[in-house]
Write a protein that holds these residues in place. Sequence first.
Motif, PDB file in Angstrom:
ATOM      1  N   ASP A 112      79.078  40.577 111.042  1.00 15.91           N
ATOM      2  CA  ASP A 112      79.714  40.304 112.326  1.00 15.91           C
ATOM      3  C   ASP A 112      80.656  39.128 112.126  1.00 15.91           C
ATOM      4  OD1 ASP A 112      80.388  40.326 114.959  1.00 15.91           O
ATOM      5  OD2 ASP A 112      78.493  39.537 115.693  1.00 15.91           O
ATOM      6  N   ALA A 113      81.947  39.405 112.145  1.00 13.58           N
ATOM      7  CA  ALA A 113      82.962  38.380 111.906  1.00 13.58           C
ATOM      8  C   ALA A 113      83.819  38.217 113.162  1.00 13.58           C
ATOM      9  CB  ALA A 113      83.821  38.795 110.720  1.00 13.58           C
ATOM     10  N   PRO A 114      84.725  37.260 113.154  1.00 14.18           N
ATOM     11  CA  PRO A 114      85.541  37.036 114.352  1.00 14.18           C
ATOM     12  C   PRO A 114      86.356  38.250 114.798  1.00 14.18           C
ATOM     13  CG  PRO A 114      85.725  35.164 112.883  1.00 14.18           C
ATOM     14  CD  PRO A 114      84.956  36.225 112.146  1.00 14.18           C
ATOM     15  N   PHE A 115      86.705  39.159 113.890  1.00 17.97           N
ATOM     16  CA  PHE A 115      87.533  40.285 114.309  1.00 17.97           C
ATOM     17  C   PHE A 115      87.022  41.643 113.837  1.00 17.97           C
ATOM     18  CE2 PHE A 115      89.283  38.509 110.460  1.00 17.97           C
ATOM     19  CZ  PHE A 115      89.487  39.613 109.660  1.00 17.97           C
ATOM     20  N   TYR A 116      85.844  41.714 113.223  1.00 15.65           N
ATOM     21  CA  TYR A 116      85.290  43.012 112.872  1.00 15.65           C
ATOM     22  C   TYR A 116      83.764  42.959 112.877  1.00 15.65           C
ATOM     23  CZ  TYR A 116      83.810  41.784 108.141  1.00 15.65           C
ATOM     24  OH  TYR A 116      83.168  41.232 107.076  1.00 15.65           O
ATOM     25  N   ALA A 117      83.167  44.131 112.956  1.00 15.86           N
ATOM     26  CA  ALA A 117      81.713  44.251 112.896  1.00 15.86           C
ATOM     27  C   ALA A 117      81.364  45.466 112.051  1.00 15.86           C
ATOM     28  CB  ALA A 117      81.132  44.394 114.294  1.00 15.86           C
ATOM     29  N   ARG A 118      80.248  45.360 111.331  1.00 14.20           N
ATOM     30  CA  ARG A 118      79.753  46.461 110.508  1.00 14.20           C
ATOM     31  C   ARG A 118      78.280  46.654 110.856  1.00 14.20           C
ATOM     32  NH1 ARG A 118      80.913  44.643 105.324  1.00 14.20           N
ATOM     33  NH2 ARG A 118      82.963  45.571 105.563  1.00 14.20           N
ATOM     34  N   SER A 119      77.916  47.904 111.144  1.00 12.59           N
ATOM     35  CA  SER A 119      76.550  48.209 111.544  1.00 12.59           C
ATOM     36  C   SER A 119      76.031  49.438 110.813  1.00 12.59           C
ATOM     37  CB  SER A 119      76.479  48.481 113.056  1.00 12.59           C
ATOM     38  OG  SER A 119      76.955  47.382 113.775  1.00 12.59           O
ATOM     39  N   SER A 120      74.730  49.514 110.700  1.00 11.37           N
ATOM     40  CA  SER A 120      74.063  50.687 110.155  1.00 11.37           C
ATOM     41  C   SER A 120      73.553  51.494 111.352  1.00 11.37           C
ATOM     42  CB  SER A 120      72.903  50.245 109.264  1.00 11.37           C
ATOM     43  OG  SER A 120      72.202  51.351 108.789  1.00 11.37           O
ATOM     44  N   ILE A 121      73.847  52.788 111.370  1.00 10.56           N
ATOM     45  CA  ILE A 121      73.452  53.631 112.495  1.00 10.56           C
ATOM     46  C   ILE A 121      72.660  54.843 112.011  1.00 10.56           C
ATOM     47  CG2 ILE A 121      75.370  52.909 113.960  1.00 10.56           C
ATOM     48  CD1 ILE A 121      76.773  55.542 113.237  1.00 10.56           C
ATOM     49  N   ALA A 122      71.762  55.316 112.847  1.00 15.22           N
ATOM     50  CA  ALA A 122      70.988  56.524 112.559  1.00 15.22           C
ATOM     51  C   ALA A 122      71.490  57.630 113.472  1.00 15.22           C
ATOM     52  CB  ALA A 122      69.506  56.265 112.800  1.00 15.22           C
ATOM     53  N   HIS A 123      71.617  58.841 112.934  1.00 17.27           N
ATOM     54  CA  HIS A 123      72.080  59.972 113.723  1.00 17.27           C
ATOM     55  C   HIS A 123      71.584  61.262 113.092  1.00 17.27           C
ATOM     56  CE1 HIS A 123      75.461  60.694 110.828  1.00 17.27           C
ATOM     57  NE2 HIS A 123      75.283  59.405 110.627  1.00 17.27           N
ATOM     58  N   CYS A 124      71.902  62.374 113.712  1.00 20.65           N
ATOM     59  CA  CYS A 124      71.462  63.676 113.243  1.00 20.65           C
ATOM     60  C   CYS A 124      72.694  64.519 112.906  1.00 20.65           C
ATOM     61  CB  CYS A 124      70.622  64.348 114.326  1.00 20.65           C
ATOM     62  SG  CYS A 124      69.879  65.890 113.817  1.00 20.65           S
ATOM     63  N   VAL A 125      72.717  65.099 111.693  1.00 24.54           N
ATOM     64  CA  VAL A 125      73.818  65.951 111.259  1.00 24.54           C
ATOM     65  C   VAL A 125      73.228  67.296 110.837  1.00 24.54           C
ATOM     66  CG1 VAL A 125      75.682  66.248 109.597  1.00 24.54           C
ATOM     67  CG2 VAL A 125      75.151  63.965 110.460  1.00 24.54           C
ATOM     68  N   ASP A 126      73.651  68.353 111.511  1.00 26.83           N
ATOM     69  CA  ASP A 126      73.144  69.705 111.208  1.00 26.83           C
ATOM     70  C   ASP A 126      71.627  69.760 111.170  1.00 26.83           C
ATOM     71  OD1 ASP A 126      75.698  70.791 111.060  1.00 26.83           O
ATOM     72  OD2 ASP A 126      75.882  70.354 108.922  1.00 26.83           O
ATOM     73  N   GLY A 127      71.001  69.059 112.092  1.00 34.89           N
ATOM     74  CA  GLY A 127      69.545  69.079 112.207  1.00 34.89           C
ATOM     75  C   GLY A 127      68.812  68.150 111.269  1.00 34.89           C
ATOM     76  N   GLU A 128      69.521  67.387 110.444  1.00 34.90           N
ATOM     77  CA  GLU A 128      68.881  66.461 109.523  1.00 34.90           C
ATOM     78  C   GLU A 128      69.224  65.024 109.894  1.00 34.90           C
ATOM     79  OE1 GLU A 128      68.899  67.177 105.385  1.00 34.90           O
ATOM     80  OE2 GLU A 128      69.257  69.329 105.612  1.00 34.90           O
ATOM     81  N   ASP A 129      68.229  64.160 109.806  1.00 37.16           N
ATOM     82  CA  ASP A 129      68.445  62.751 110.091  1.00 37.16           C
ATOM     83  C   ASP A 129      69.314  62.133 109.007  1.00 37.16           C
ATOM     84  OD1 ASP A 129      66.914  62.836 112.386  1.00 37.16           O
ATOM     85  OD2 ASP A 129      65.070  62.309 111.342  1.00 37.16           O
ATOM     86  N   ALA A 130      70.192  61.228 109.409  1.00 42.16           N
ATOM     87  CA  ALA A 130      71.091  60.572 108.461  1.00 42.16           C
ATOM     88  C   ALA A 130      71.303  59.119 108.876  1.00 42.16           C
ATOM     89  CB  ALA A 130      72.430  61.298 108.417  1.00 42.16           C
ATOM     90  N   ILE A 131      71.668  58.299 107.917  1.00 41.74           N
ATOM     91  CA  ILE A 131      72.003  56.897 108.170  1.00 41.74           C
ATOM     92  C   ILE A 131      73.417  56.675 107.640  1.00 41.74           C
ATOM     93  CG2 ILE A 131      71.454  54.493 107.628  1.00 41.74           C
ATOM     94  CD1 ILE A 131      68.535  55.342 107.365  1.00 41.74           C
TER      95      ILE A 131
END
Length: 53
Positions: free
Chosen positions: A7-26
């Motif tokens: 988390d910087a003054p002008f950008y942010a980077r995060s890790s997210i969890a989601h589902c792609v074609d029925g499979e969990d992904a990060i």
Amino acid sequence: MLATLGDAPFYARSSIAHCVDGEDAISTHESLDLDRFVNPVVKAMLPFRMPRV
């Protein structure tokens, strides 16, 4: 969102969890705020690294 990786003054980077074609992904999500980037104070800070905890 799983975690904020950066988390910087002008950008942010995060890790997210989601589902792609029925499979969990990060994945990694990055966002850039150019309105904050054009701020002269932010530009003056660019040559300096902030200590990481």
